[in-house]
Design an enzyme around this catalytic site. Structure first.
Site, mmCIF file in Angstrom:
data_model
loop_
_atom_site.group_PDB
_atom_site.id
_atom_site.type_symbol
_atom_site.label_atom_id
_atom_site.label_comp_id
_atom_site.label_asym_id
_atom_site.label_seq_id
_atom_site.Cartn_x
_atom_site.Cartn_y
_atom_site.Cartn_z
ATOM 1 N N TRP A 100 34.983 97.700 4.929
ATOM 2 C CA TRP A 100 35.930 98.774 4.558
ATOM 3 C C TRP A 100 36.950 98.996 5.656
ATOM 4 O O TRP A 100 38.145 99.170 5.391
ATOM 5 C CB TRP A 100 35.195 100.069 4.233
ATOM 6 C CG TRP A 100 34.301 99.949 3.037
ATOM 7 C CD1 TRP A 100 32.957 100.151 2.992
ATOM 8 C CD2 TRP A 100 34.681 99.571 1.698
ATOM 9 N NE1 TRP A 100 32.481 99.916 1.728
ATOM 10 C CE2 TRP A 100 33.515 99.556 0.920
ATOM 11 C CE3 TRP A 100 35.896 99.223 1.107
ATOM 12 C CZ2 TRP A 100 33.520 99.231 -0.441
ATOM 13 C CZ3 TRP A 100 35.911 98.892 -0.252
ATOM 14 C CH2 TRP A 100 34.735 98.903 -1.006
ATOM 15 N N ASP A 167 37.948 107.438 7.751
ATOM 16 C CA ASP A 167 37.422 107.222 6.398
ATOM 17 C C ASP A 167 35.998 107.762 6.417
ATOM 18 O O ASP A 167 35.128 107.203 7.076
ATOM 19 C CB ASP A 167 37.448 105.716 6.086
ATOM 20 C CG ASP A 167 36.783 105.367 4.754
ATOM 21 O OD1 ASP A 167 36.238 106.270 4.092
ATOM 22 O OD2 ASP A 167 36.815 104.170 4.387
ATOM 23 N N LYS A 191 30.450 108.829 -3.197
ATOM 24 C CA LYS A 191 29.303 108.551 -2.336
ATOM 25 C C LYS A 191 28.512 109.825 -2.035
ATOM 26 O O LYS A 191 27.338 109.748 -1.730
ATOM 27 C CB LYS A 191 29.742 107.898 -1.021
ATOM 28 C CG LYS A 191 30.678 106.706 -1.183
ATOM 29 C CD LYS A 191 29.961 105.441 -1.600
ATOM 30 C CE LYS A 191 30.902 104.339 -2.064
ATOM 31 N NZ LYS A 191 31.898 103.934 -1.094
HETATM 32 C C1 LIG Z 1 32.982 102.800 -1.036
HETATM 33 C C2 LIG Z 1 33.829 102.880 0.159
HETATM 34 C C3 LIG Z 1 35.220 102.661 0.107
HETATM 35 C C4 LIG Z 1 35.933 102.254 -1.144
HETATM 36 O O1 LIG Z 1 35.985 103.250 -2.083
HETATM 37 P P1 LIG Z 1 36.741 103.060 -3.486
HETATM 38 O O2 LIG Z 1 36.848 104.470 -3.965
HETATM 39 O O3 LIG Z 1 35.870 102.199 -4.328
HETATM 40 O O4 LIG Z 1 38.060 102.438 -3.238
HETATM 41 C C5 LIG Z 1 35.939 102.819 1.269
HETATM 42 N N1 LIG Z 1 35.348 103.159 2.417
HETATM 43 C C6 LIG Z 1 34.018 103.357 2.515
HETATM 44 C C7 LIG Z 1 33.407 103.746 3.832
HETATM 45 C C8 LIG Z 1 33.213 103.239 1.387
HETATM 46 O O5 LIG Z 1 31.896 103.438 1.475
#
Ligand SMILES: *Cc1c(COP(=O)(O)O)cnc(C)c1O
Length: 357
Positions: A100, A167, A191
């Site tokens: 990511w 993030d 998540k």
């Molecule tokens: C799942 C995830 C993403 C991507 O998320 P999407 O909404 O599917 O684009 C980005 N960063 C992290 C840390 C993630 O766990």
């Protein structure tokens, strides 16, 4: 219905009360007689949900007045581009802690000067790099606080000499955060705080508008800030469920309370992994994630992997297969995953060990 224990990495388990309230609202939203998915977002009933949800974010994370939270569609992956669009002028650094983080860097590198300041790729991202100098002329440093695929986590808010952007897709609301240390915190809801289809972006308001490039209207955080995340039609249903999820979190005592439970759950599972002769953890102990627990069969036991997966499946364990890029197992212990589910997984691991004796 079959008794299952959901350890999915995302979309993930959500609190039952949030799901029940969402089902009720699909039939009748706030006494309007209209399903929540058909209600106009320009009604006072809907605006009340937006206001409540924003207020819950502020209350639960103690977001200061200098910052505001925005809700948008597009996934965390589109936020990678928003970050660069809104904050990259001369140079930005990214901490490469996994897939990511790498994808976030790629979007920025497409727009300007962005580079990996340090990387843990040499050991398949099983640790958080710590020994690196942060140049003071950066527009920002980007970090991924929880590395969902590898089970590593930065669980403290860093003091950073340049603007810090994080993030927090997979550990937001799992612990208290000092929001004032960040210019931007963003992530997908799926998540830890809701279903897929909505993202959160907590921005420091006075950090916007410093770049000289043209920013397309929809990619400009100011557009959404000015319009209270309703410049265009917001993802109504995901926001509704997120609001219900946050109400649940507040009801059980907020992020301080959930952090204690999250620690307990992770400690229980890591203790079993460390004790068991059959399994080993993959992440460095000091960087272990409270959210995603990654492990593999111990050396010499690799051949038992599929057998254990089938054994666990029979006992109702869902989603414990590791990410396709790393293999092994991963149990995601997000906020809505109850302690009982972790106890059930530990019991299942012990039962398997007995069987193999
Ligand atoms: C799942 C995830 C993403 C991507 O998320 P999407 O909404 O599917 O684009 C980005 N960063 C992290 C840390 C993630 O766990």
């Amino acid at each position: 219905m079959k008794k299952v224990h959901v350890f999915n990495a995302g979309p993930c388990a959500l609190p039952q009360v949030a799901i029940d309230n969402a089902i009720a609202a699909l039939k009748d939203f706030a006494g309007t007689g209209i399903p929540v998915i058909s209600v106009s977002h320009r009604t006072k009933e809907w605006e009340a949900v937006m206001d409540e949800c924003r207020a819950l974010w502020h209350e639960l994370l103690n977001i200061p007045d200098t910052h505001e939270v925005i809700f948008l569609g597009g996934g965390a992956s589109l936020q990678f581009l928003y970050v660069a669009m809104n904050f990259l002028e001369k140079k930005a650094a990214y901490l490469d802690t996994g897939v990511w983080a790498h994808k976030a860097l790629k979007e920025a590198a497409g727009l300007g000067d962005a580079y990996a300041i340090a990387s843990s790729k040499d050991r398949n991202y099983t640790y958080i790099p710590k020994e690196f100098e942060i140049p003071t002329d950066l527009d920002y440093l980007h970090i991924t606080t929880n590395n969902t695929i590898y089970g590593t986590e930065i669980s403290e808010d860093w003091d950073c000499p340049v603007p810090l952007i994080a993030d927090m897709s997979s550990d937001i609301m799992s612990r208290p955060v000092d929001v004032s240390k960040y210019d931007l915190i963003y992530g997908g809801a799926q998540k830890n705080v809701g279903p897929a289809g909505v993202i959160f972006a907590i921005v420091r308001k006075d950090a916007l508008g410093r770049v000289s490039r043209y920013i397309p209207t929809m990619l400009d955080y100011r557009t959404h800030l000015d319009k209270g995340s309703m410049f265009n039609t917001p993802p109504v249903f995901p926001i509704f469920v997120m609001n219900e999820t946050l109400k649940w979190l507040k009801g059980i005592g907020g992020v301080e309370a959930i952090e204690k439970i999250n620690k307990k759950k992770a400690e229980l599972l890591y203790a079993e992994i460390d004790r068991s002769p059959l399994f080993v953890g993959t992440a460095e102990k000091e960087d272990r994630s409270l959210m995603n627990v990654c492990f593999v069969m111990a050396p010499g036991c690799e051949a038992l992997q599929d057998e254990f997966l089938a054994f666990a499946k029979e006992r109702g364990m869902v989603g414990i297969k590791g990410h396709r890029s790393v293999g092994g197992f991963r149990a995601s212990l997000y906020n809505a995953c109850p302690l009982e589910d972790v106890e059930a997984l530990v019991a299942c691991m012990q039962e398997f060990e007995e069987k193999k004796k």
